[in-house]
Design an enzyme around this catalytic site. Sequence first.
Site, PDB file in Angstrom:
ATOM      1  NE  ARG A  21     -10.520  -1.062   4.392  1.00  0.00           N
ATOM      2  CZ  ARG A  21     -11.059  -1.173   5.594  1.00  0.00           C
ATOM      3  NH1 ARG A  21     -12.217  -1.800   5.759  1.00  0.00           N
ATOM      4  NH2 ARG A  21     -10.450  -0.667   6.646  1.00  0.00           N
TER       5      ARG A  21
ATOM      6  CE  LYS B  46      -3.051   2.734   3.077  1.00  0.00           C
ATOM      7  NZ  LYS B  46      -3.869   2.774   4.310  1.00  0.00           N
TER       8      LYS B  46
ATOM      9  CG  ASP C 244      -5.394   8.079   4.619  1.00  0.00           C
ATOM     10  OD1 ASP C 244      -6.341   8.690   4.074  1.00  0.00           O
ATOM     11  OD2 ASP C 244      -5.548   7.089   5.367  1.00  0.00           O
TER      12      ASP C 244
ATOM     13  CG  ASP D 290      -9.648   7.673   6.884  1.00  0.00           C
ATOM     14  OD1 ASP D 290      -8.592   7.603   6.210  1.00  0.00           O
ATOM     15  OD2 ASP D 290      -9.667   7.921   8.107  1.00  0.00           O
TER      16      ASP D 290
ATOM     17  CD  GLU E 195      -6.549   5.283   2.664  1.00  0.00           C
ATOM     18  OE1 GLU E 195      -7.511   5.386   3.466  1.00  0.00           O
ATOM     19  OE2 GLU E 195      -5.381   5.096   3.041  1.00  0.00           O
TER      20      GLU E 195
ATOM     21  CE  LYS F  33      -6.327   9.024   8.081  1.00  0.00           C
ATOM     22  NZ  LYS F  33      -6.916   7.942   8.867  1.00  0.00           N
TER      23      LYS F  33
ATOM     24  CG  ASP G 184      -1.711   5.468   4.945  1.00  0.00           C
ATOM     25  OD1 ASP G 184      -1.517   4.422   5.585  1.00  0.00           O
ATOM     26  OD2 ASP G 184      -2.819   5.783   4.468  1.00  0.00           O
TER      27      ASP G 184
HETATM   28  N1  BES Z   1      -3.967   4.809   6.981  1.00  0.00           N
HETATM   29  C1  BES Z   1      -5.050   4.528   7.848  1.00  0.00           C
HETATM   30  C2  BES Z   1      -4.676   3.575   8.983  1.00  0.00           C
HETATM   31  C3  BES Z   1      -3.653   4.054   9.978  1.00  0.00           C
HETATM   32  C4  BES Z   1      -4.030   4.624  11.175  1.00  0.00           C
HETATM   33  C5  BES Z   1      -2.308   3.877   9.732  1.00  0.00           C
HETATM   34  C6  BES Z   1      -3.087   5.021  12.096  1.00  0.00           C
HETATM   35  C7  BES Z   1      -1.365   4.272  10.651  1.00  0.00           C
HETATM   36  C8  BES Z   1      -1.731   4.847  11.830  1.00  0.00           C
HETATM   37  C9  BES Z   1      -6.199   3.906   7.058  1.00  0.00           C
HETATM   38  O1  BES Z   1      -6.299   4.313   5.754  1.00  0.00           O
HETATM   39  C10 BES Z   1      -7.443   4.314   7.750  1.00  0.00           C
HETATM   40  O2  BES Z   1      -7.741   5.482   7.751  1.00  0.00           O
HETATM   41  N2  BES Z   1      -8.155   3.346   8.312  1.00  0.00           N
HETATM   42  C11 BES Z   1      -9.354   3.616   9.024  1.00  0.00           C
HETATM   43  C12 BES Z   1     -10.386   2.618   8.572  1.00  0.00           C
HETATM   44  C13 BES Z   1     -11.782   2.954   8.986  1.00  0.00           C
HETATM   45  C14 BES Z   1     -12.280   4.205   8.267  1.00  0.00           C
HETATM   46  C15 BES Z   1     -12.676   1.784   8.668  1.00  0.00           C
HETATM   47  C16 BES Z   1      -9.047   3.474  10.508  1.00  0.00           C
HETATM   48  O3  BES Z   1      -8.229   2.636  10.865  1.00  0.00           O
HETATM   49  O4  BES Z   1      -9.611   4.228  11.279  1.00  0.00           O
HETATM   50 ZN    ZN Z   2      -4.575   4.938   4.834  1.00  0.00          ZN
HETATM   51 MN    MN Z   3      -7.402   6.107   5.565  1.00  0.00          MN
END
Ligand code: BES
Ligand code: ZN
Ligand code: MN
Length: 498
Positions: free
Chosen positions: A350, A264, A269, A346, A348, A276, A287
């Site tokens: 996946r 990824k 992000d 968010d 994204e 966020k 990210d």
């Molecule tokens: N890049 C983030 C995950 C992340 C969070 C990486 C903290 C490193 C540190 C990912 O894209 C994300 O935003 N995931 C969300 C998913 C949710 C919206 C289902 C998350 O983990 O909150």
């Molecule tokens: Zn992300």
């Molecule tokens: Mn995200």
Amino acid sequence: MLPKISFAKLAAPEKGVAVVFVDDALALGKTAGAIGDGVEALVKRAADAAGFSGKSKSVLDLLAPAGTGLDRLVVIGLGKAGAVSGLGENDWAALGGVAMGAVGRAKAAEMVLETAEGEVAPAMAAAFAMGMKLRAYTFDRYKTRKDDEDKPKTAAKVTLATGDTKAAKKAWADADAVSDGTLLARDLVNEPANVLTTLEFAKRASELAGLGVEIEVLDEKAMKKLKMDALLGVAQGSDSPPRMVIMRWNGGKKDAAPVAFVGKGVVFDTGGISIKPAASMEDMKGDMGGAAAVTGLMHALAARKAKVNAIGVIGLVENMPDGKAQRPGDIVTAMSGATIEIINTDAEGRLVLADALWYTQDRFKPAFMINLATLTGAVLIALGSQHAGIFSNDDELAGRLADAGLATEERVWRLPLSAEYDKLIDTPNADMKNTGGRLAGSITAAQFLQRFVNDVPWVHIDVAGTAMSSPKTDISKTWASGYGVRLLDRLVRDHYEG
Ligand code: BES
Ligand code: ZN
Ligand code: MN
């Protein structure tokens, strides 16, 4: 600055900074004992005065020790007398880190790789050198003030005195390649997103061509033609155009199926329209930690000329909100033909991996496929920074990865996949939705990925907790750890070469 590391025959250092080792009986190795008359007594006396007990990784720093021509004698503890020959690669790597830290800004240092129990084995000497190099890495290219106290400096030149110099050099050639791959991954993760755009990342990955890696870069047009609308939907709100980079190292038998690594690479992000909160959003420059690990691994494999056919595929996008950005409620069709309802923009990563995984298995028919992604905040809640979460459809591959994790201390812990979790991403409006609700967030993300994986043995490594905001260790002092390079290099080395 990274030290220049060289190897020499065992000999007692006569000037400059010397580094030697003692066990907790304060016994020096033979060579260190020859530094000067009564050096052992001197160390004992200084140890007594300083409360130094030879405990593992403790340091005793003697300035201009009497009876020697040295400027400094740095004594490093190895722990229990009699158990020193049982120290492993991770111990020696940590000791290398400690030694590097202890010599500090010295111009040159000479380290005597010998203990009271004998010479340090070549593989351990290489691990020690790797620990030194990883420890010496800093990310200070944007610090412009010359005498800035924050700007760490390390020894410019280090000589490692070993018994079997030839074998140590040979082991170091491989370990150096893996160190460089790890540092490349750290550099990519530490780099801010205004510098490391999708295009800049693609350019840096393309530089692996210099090591004999075949590079292909898919642009937007090529990805549109391949119907990668899951990935493209994430990128559409950003001015940085999406790219997919395919790296191929052909070091194995001509017709052997390749092993494949998929990363990824969200260079930043913001969350997109599901934006966020501001707190810690700057961390989202990291990210692309999965893509960085894949790139660093390909560097390592090529630089050490690994006898394996390996594919690295990275999906590079930026997740931004603008007038063209993807909305919650949108439905996109992935390359596989499956439709996805976007619930949260968010989620994204996946979407990027859905197309990158499908493309990789479809085109390369790999022997296995491992993807790395900073995929979920939930994996941090579950495992912190001590283990990455892994998910797999193959017990053997997952087991081998767990072993590689123990061997390198880049640890992994397996979490479950099941039909019950899979149900959580069903939706009436499309084949699936891109979030599964608040509970089991790392698992529902993995279930989503699995819907794009067919029969191939596969592991998903969620590195959100391990690639960035990393705890400081003896061999890692910056925000980015380079996690994954040593782990996967080890997996390949132990099971898939030759
Ligand atoms: N890049 C983030 C995950 C992340 C969070 C990486 C903290 C490193 C540190 C990912 O894209 C994300 O935003 N995931 C969300 C998913 C949710 C919206 C289902 C998350 O983990 O909150
Ligand atoms: Zn992300
Ligand atoms: Mn995200």
